[in-house]
Design a protein around this motif. Structure first.
Motif, PDB file in Angstrom:
ATOM      1  N   LYS A 181      23.257   4.882  14.808  1.00  0.00           N
ATOM      2  CA  LYS A 181      23.729   3.628  15.382  1.00  0.00           C
ATOM      3  C   LYS A 181      23.534   2.544  14.334  1.00  0.00           C
ATOM      4  N   GLU A 182      24.254   1.433  14.489  1.00  0.00           N
ATOM      5  CA  GLU A 182      24.158   0.367  13.495  1.00  0.00           C
ATOM      6  C   GLU A 182      22.728  -0.148  13.375  1.00  0.00           C
ATOM      7  N   ARG A 208      31.989   5.032   8.817  1.00  0.00           N
ATOM      8  CA  ARG A 208      31.755   4.149   9.965  1.00  0.00           C
ATOM      9  C   ARG A 208      32.954   4.204  10.902  1.00  0.00           C
ATOM     10  N   LYS A 209      32.689   4.320  12.205  1.00  0.00           N
ATOM     11  CA  LYS A 209      33.777   4.267  13.179  1.00  0.00           C
ATOM     12  C   LYS A 209      34.291   2.836  13.254  1.00  0.00           C
ATOM     13  N   PRO A 210      35.586   2.642  13.548  1.00  0.00           N
ATOM     14  CA  PRO A 210      36.168   1.295  13.574  1.00  0.00           C
ATOM     15  C   PRO A 210      35.424   0.309  14.470  1.00  0.00           C
ATOM     16  N   ASP A 211      34.854   0.802  15.574  1.00  0.00           N
ATOM     17  CA  ASP A 211      34.149  -0.105  16.482  1.00  0.00           C
ATOM     18  C   ASP A 211      32.679  -0.291  16.110  1.00  0.00           C
ATOM     19  N   GLY A 212      32.249   0.332  14.997  1.00  0.00           N
ATOM     20  CA  GLY A 212      30.874   0.168  14.542  1.00  0.00           C
ATOM     21  C   GLY A 212      29.837   0.896  15.372  1.00  0.00           C
ATOM     22  N   SER A 213      30.281   1.793  16.238  1.00  0.00           N
ATOM     23  CA  SER A 213      29.343   2.478  17.136  1.00  0.00           C
ATOM     24  C   SER A 213      28.643   3.660  16.478  1.00  0.00           C
ATOM     25  N   ARG A 214      29.158   4.098  15.329  1.00  0.00           N
ATOM     26  CA  ARG A 214      28.583   5.293  14.719  1.00  0.00           C
ATOM     27  C   ARG A 214      28.748   5.256  13.204  1.00  0.00           C
ATOM     28  N   TYR A 215      27.681   5.655  12.515  1.00  0.00           N
ATOM     29  CA  TYR A 215      27.679   5.739  11.051  1.00  0.00           C
ATOM     30  C   TYR A 215      27.215   7.136  10.651  1.00  0.00           C
TER      31      TYR A 215
END
Length: 387
Positions: A208-209, A238-245
């Motif tokens: 997570k971020e 990184r997912k576009p919505d920033g929910s996963r790295y």
């Protein structure tokens, strides 16, 4: 996609696709064809290795047509030379090319052929020189290999192990587990530092971020800048919505996007409605066929594997597969079984009747096919369906 294209070998360029562990990837559009799945197209079933070629022919006409349309700065060809090459590719003779282009005479076209042959020879020599140069530079410089998922590779990546150690010692005076003194540095130094920071993340693990921030915070107060650069330089995904790295370029794993796609396709394959019926394996060289009934068309994967490994029970089919090669054979669905939703339905009996109907119709015996002209009850394994 651009990096994939330019990192391809000349042979992969010619084929129009590259082969990875689980996929074939079209170099012309990026489409991925997953291995281990049978793909239907025009009533014919293709395994992945053949379907990627069908895709290229259907969607792009040919690899030649796509490459010839590239800009001059990429091909080194003038528009005039491109037009001539296209006509040569169409099989036109020198006289036909001369008439169609309305230039000079047939001898003029022959001269153009000579010039193009000369460019081909020069290209071969140049490629050999560049390969030799790269090999020598690797031996002499001891440069670290560029990160697997880095963007455009240039001189910034020409960093030796010794240089890397000096840079890390300068910016991590307490050791690489300690704090970073500053991130205001030259580009080459920044790459070394980012490579080291990427080691703080585990392969094949999603973050997570907040977790990414906590890890980077131990190295530098401005963790948001570090996070942004790690993504921009291809070290983190990184997912576009920033929910996963996730860590990119892991030699033992794949990127998150690829993993998700693979899981998705496997689930789609599992969720596919089970369809059975009658299909044929056709030898396109001599038109002989092998007719088979199956309760599940997915079993074709297994039959294909048996033929590839030389273990198919139909000896004649296996011998000719070995003789003519895989490309000479196609799998074609002849009829799909329609199951009744209500009342008793004997699938096995219906499949037997369907198979008999097609055996009677096609007569795939002797010189016409690989089936044995016997009743099912007397048949050996050579002529048995998939039930």
């Amino acid at each position: 996609m651009l990096n994939l294209f330019w990192n391809a070998s000349p042979e992969e360029f010619k084929n129009g696709y590259i082969e990875e562990e689980n996929y074939y990837i079209c170099l012309l559009c990026g489409k991925k064809i997953e291995k281990g799945i049978v793909y239907p197209e025009g009533g014919i079933l293709y395994e992945a290795g053949r379907y990627i070629r069908v895709h290229i022919e259907k969607e792009h006409q040919s690899v030649f047509e796509c490459l010839i349309r590239l800009d001059k700065r990429l091909t080194g060809l003038t528009e005039h030379q491109k037009n001539i090459l296209q006509l040569f590719y169409q099989g036109k003779s020198d006289e036909e090319v001369q008439k169609e282009m309305g230039i000079g005479s047939a001898s003029t076209i022959r001269n153009h052929r000579f010039v193009l042959k000369e460019k081909e020879r020069q290209a071969k020599v140049f490629l050999a020189l560049m390969d030799l140069l790269k090999d020598k530079n690797k031996r002499l410089s001891g440069c670290l290999p560029p990160y697997k998922t880095a963007g455009t590779i240039d001189d910034r990546y020409s960093i030796t192990q010794e240089e890397s150690e000096k840079i890390l010692k300068k910016y991590f005076p307490e050791g690489t587990d300690g704090p970073l003194t500053t991130f205001d540095m030259k580009e080459k130094n920044r790459l070394v530092v980012l490579r080291e920071l990427a080691k703080k993340f585990e392969a094949k693990k999603f973050y997570k971020e907040k977790e990414v921030n906590e890890i980077l915070k131990t190295a530098y107060d401005d963790f948001t800048t570090l996070r942004r650069y790690l993504i921009e330089y291809g070290f983190l995904g990184r997912k576009p919505d920033g929910s996963r790295y996730w860590l990119k370029g892991d030699p033992n794993g794949k990127e998150e996007g690829n993993m998700d796609r693979k899981k998705e396709m496997k689930q789609q394959y599992k969720d596919m409605k089970t369809e059975g019926g009658v299909y044929q394996i056709k030898n396109t060289k001599n038109q002989k066929v092998f007719v088979v009934a199956t309760p599940n068309f997915k079993t074709i994967n297994g039959k294909l594997g048996m033929l590839k490994w030389g273990s198919h029970k139909n000896r004649q089919l296996q011998e000719e597969w070995n003789q003519f090669g895989e490309d000479a054979f196609v799998f074609e669905v002849l009829e799909v079984l329609e199951e009744k939703e209500e009342g008793f339905f004997d699938k096995k009996d219906v499949l037997k009747k369907m198979e008999k109907k097609w055996l009677d119709k096609l007569q795939p015996f002797g010189e016409r096919g690989y089936n044995q002209p016997k009743k099912r009850e007397e048949d050996g394994n050579e002529n048995r369906g998939d039930w």
